[in-house]
Design a protein around this motif. Sequence first.
Motif, short mmCIF file in Angstrom:
data_model
loop_
_atom_site.label_atom_id
_atom_site.label_comp_id
_atom_site.label_asym_id
_atom_site.label_seq_id
_atom_site.Cartn_x
_atom_site.Cartn_y
_atom_site.Cartn_z
N ASN A 171 10.23 3.31 -6.35
CA ASN A 171 10.00 1.95 -5.85
C ASN A 171 9.91 1.90 -4.33
OD1 ASN A 171 12.61 2.69 -5.62
ND2 ASN A 171 13.43 1.11 -6.96
N ASN A 172 9.50 3.01 -3.72
CA ASN A 172 9.30 3.00 -2.27
C ASN A 172 7.85 2.74 -1.93
OD1 ASN A 172 11.86 3.42 -1.22
ND2 ASN A 172 11.75 5.62 -1.50
N PHE A 173 7.62 1.76 -1.10
CA PHE A 173 6.29 1.43 -0.64
C PHE A 173 6.26 1.45 0.87
CE2 PHE A 173 6.25 -0.08 -4.89
CZ PHE A 173 4.94 -0.06 -5.31
N THR A 174 5.15 1.85 1.45
CA THR A 174 4.96 1.70 2.88
C THR A 174 3.99 0.55 3.11
OG1 THR A 174 5.36 4.02 3.43
CG2 THR A 174 4.05 2.77 4.98
N ARG A 175 4.30 -0.29 4.09
CA ARG A 175 3.42 -1.39 4.43
C ARG A 175 2.61 -0.99 5.66
NH1 ARG A 175 5.14 -6.31 7.39
NH2 ARG A 175 3.38 -7.74 7.30
N PHE A 176 1.31 -1.21 5.58
CA PHE A 176 0.42 -0.91 6.68
C PHE A 176 -0.25 -2.18 7.17
CE2 PHE A 176 0.66 2.99 4.26
CZ PHE A 176 0.70 3.98 5.22
N VAL A 177 -0.56 -2.24 8.47
CA VAL A 177 -1.43 -3.30 8.97
C VAL A 177 -2.63 -2.66 9.67
CG1 VAL A 177 0.38 -5.04 9.26
CG2 VAL A 177 -0.20 -3.54 11.19
N LEU A 178 -3.71 -3.41 9.64
CA LEU A 178 -4.95 -3.04 10.31
C LEU A 178 -5.07 -3.99 11.49
CD1 LEU A 178 -7.47 -1.21 9.43
CD2 LEU A 178 -8.50 -3.36 8.71
N VAL A 179 -5.12 -3.46 12.71
CA VAL A 179 -5.27 -4.33 13.89
C VAL A 179 -6.59 -4.03 14.58
CG1 VAL A 179 -2.78 -4.56 14.23
CG2 VAL A 179 -4.03 -2.80 15.48
N GLY A 180 -7.21 -5.06 15.14
CA GLY A 180 -8.50 -4.89 15.81
C GLY A 180 -9.07 -6.24 16.19
N ALA A 181 -10.12 -6.24 16.97
CA ALA A 181 -10.66 -7.49 17.51
C ALA A 181 -11.37 -8.34 16.45
CB ALA A 181 -11.61 -7.18 18.67
N GLU A 182 -12.05 -7.70 15.49
CA GLU A 182 -12.88 -8.43 14.53
C GLU A 182 -12.26 -8.44 13.14
OE1 GLU A 182 -15.71 -9.88 15.43
OE2 GLU A 182 -15.49 -9.17 17.49
#
Lengths: 295, 295
Positions: free
Chosen positions: A186-197
């Motif tokens: 039950n381990n998850f990693t959370r990712f975000v995508l950052v950028g101008a558009e």
Amino acid sequence: MKRFALLGPGTFSEEAARYLLDNGKESVELVHHRLISDVFLSTVNGETDYSIIPVENTIEGSVSLHLDWLVHEVNLPIQAEWVFPITMNLIGFKEELPLLPGDSLDEKLRGMTTVASHPTALAQCRQFLRAQMPQADLHETGTTAEGAHFVKDNGPGKGYAAVGTKSAARLHGLDILFEQIQDHNNNFTRFVLVGAEPVHLDKPNEQKTSILVTLPEDFPGALHQVLSAFAWRRINLIKIESRPTKKMLGSYYFYIDIEAPMDSVLLPAALAEIEALGCQVRVMGSYPSYTYIGS
Amino acid sequence: MKRFALLGPGTFSEEAARYLLDNGKESVELVHHRLISDVFLSTVNGETDYSIIPVENTIEGSVSLHLDWLVHEVNLPIQAEWVFPITMNLIGFKEELPLLPGDSLDEKLRGMTTVASHPTALAQCRQFLRAQMPQADLHETGTTAEGAHFVKDNGPGKGYAAVGTKSAARLHGLDILFEQIQDHNNNFTRFVLVGAEPVHLDKPNEQKTSILVTLPEDFPGALHQVLSAFAWRRINLIKIESRPTKKMLGSYYFYIDIEAPMDSVLLPAALAEIEALGCQVRVMGSYPSYTYIGS
């Protein structure tokens, strides 16, 4: 063609990126860096369009330091987020197995001498390693991918194995000896995508908004007052986290994830109300959130 | 004689432990482990009295995974907490410097070939490394201590340096070539001490209580209702963080640090009220919090 900077290759970041982007409408190029600072900077400098940043539960760098960078060092909005399961594999040379004593794979694993990986990855597979390979030396590496690199470098015949991703095994031409060796599923990693558009992906999603709120002063109940603005509008908060502002000891800001897009009717009114209370509000992004469906 | 389990040797955990315990009334023994799971288990199994766990801003393992262990895997109360500054040093062989080209240290640093450390430590010293040693290869290791170990193993004459703690330099008989090379001076790691018995230390402190609150269901404003119980009593919350319960996707608990000891008049009443609302409350500990005074 969009360019995505990330930690890699052979990392969980790479596996998560491929999951998110493979069904996307746009053709993509992954640009690997070894330091998270270089990931961010490549997007800030315009060499890439987006950065892929692990922000929760990650073993690739420090979550709080990644968040701090996002808050203090760079000014790139969040354009998407997704969670991805952490699964660990035992990686090595299949050709070596016939040389090891014993008939079954279980017996052969007892002939292996060394297991290499990131310390947290080793800790997450503790039960497996204690039960199946109690004799093996632990060799700690800076990333799980480097553990696979270490095994490859030393070659077959020495009984070396690594703990890591399938993409690390592919990258170094190694085999998966055992899948899913992590102690907990039950381990998850959370990712975000950052950028101008904004990004456009063909996946079902819900919309989220992330904000930073800095309280005017440290008084009891200040946070309660802020949350009132959401509560009476029945706006659901998904996540809330206090972090030091780094300007003054004991001064905090709050990182809040909201289950609503910024263009909903109620959210701008709530934020205006919070600002009227004397708080600083910064919108980190309003973006689609993708749930991992399974492979 | 009390025994303290921690990640080490040569780590920030060790430096922080020595700061906390050196002025203590009791004689202490530090028991080093390489995996955080082994740190916890040594205390659970009674081989040590306390575990020292980095829980915020750390580069030694994953904060959220450490917290998860504390919440889900072990049942040891928090007996103390303290914050300790993260300072990075350039470590190497002083005897090697006369062999390197140039007169000043700045010039000599440009003759170094490799810098070894944990990836996050390298990222935290990015400005220094780019300015002073742009030519050096980065070698990533599982811990900062292992970076020093790598330099020592390769011996003088190769232009190898590590980024890490002073205790790692001492451990491996290396020299500090440059102090305080981190990009920012406002990074602190927060540590907690967990174990069955209270500790007694000769230091000024404030009292804190940490609780976990699990909401009865995920409804808008539930958290607001919980915080009301503190707000109208004017009990100050220092930190609040939502974490997945791991039982169900989208179900959260809240980790809350309160600026009051458990034996204050108002706190037990607030917790009883929260329980009456249908929340589960678990007290993680009520303990002294020590502020680093500087060395």
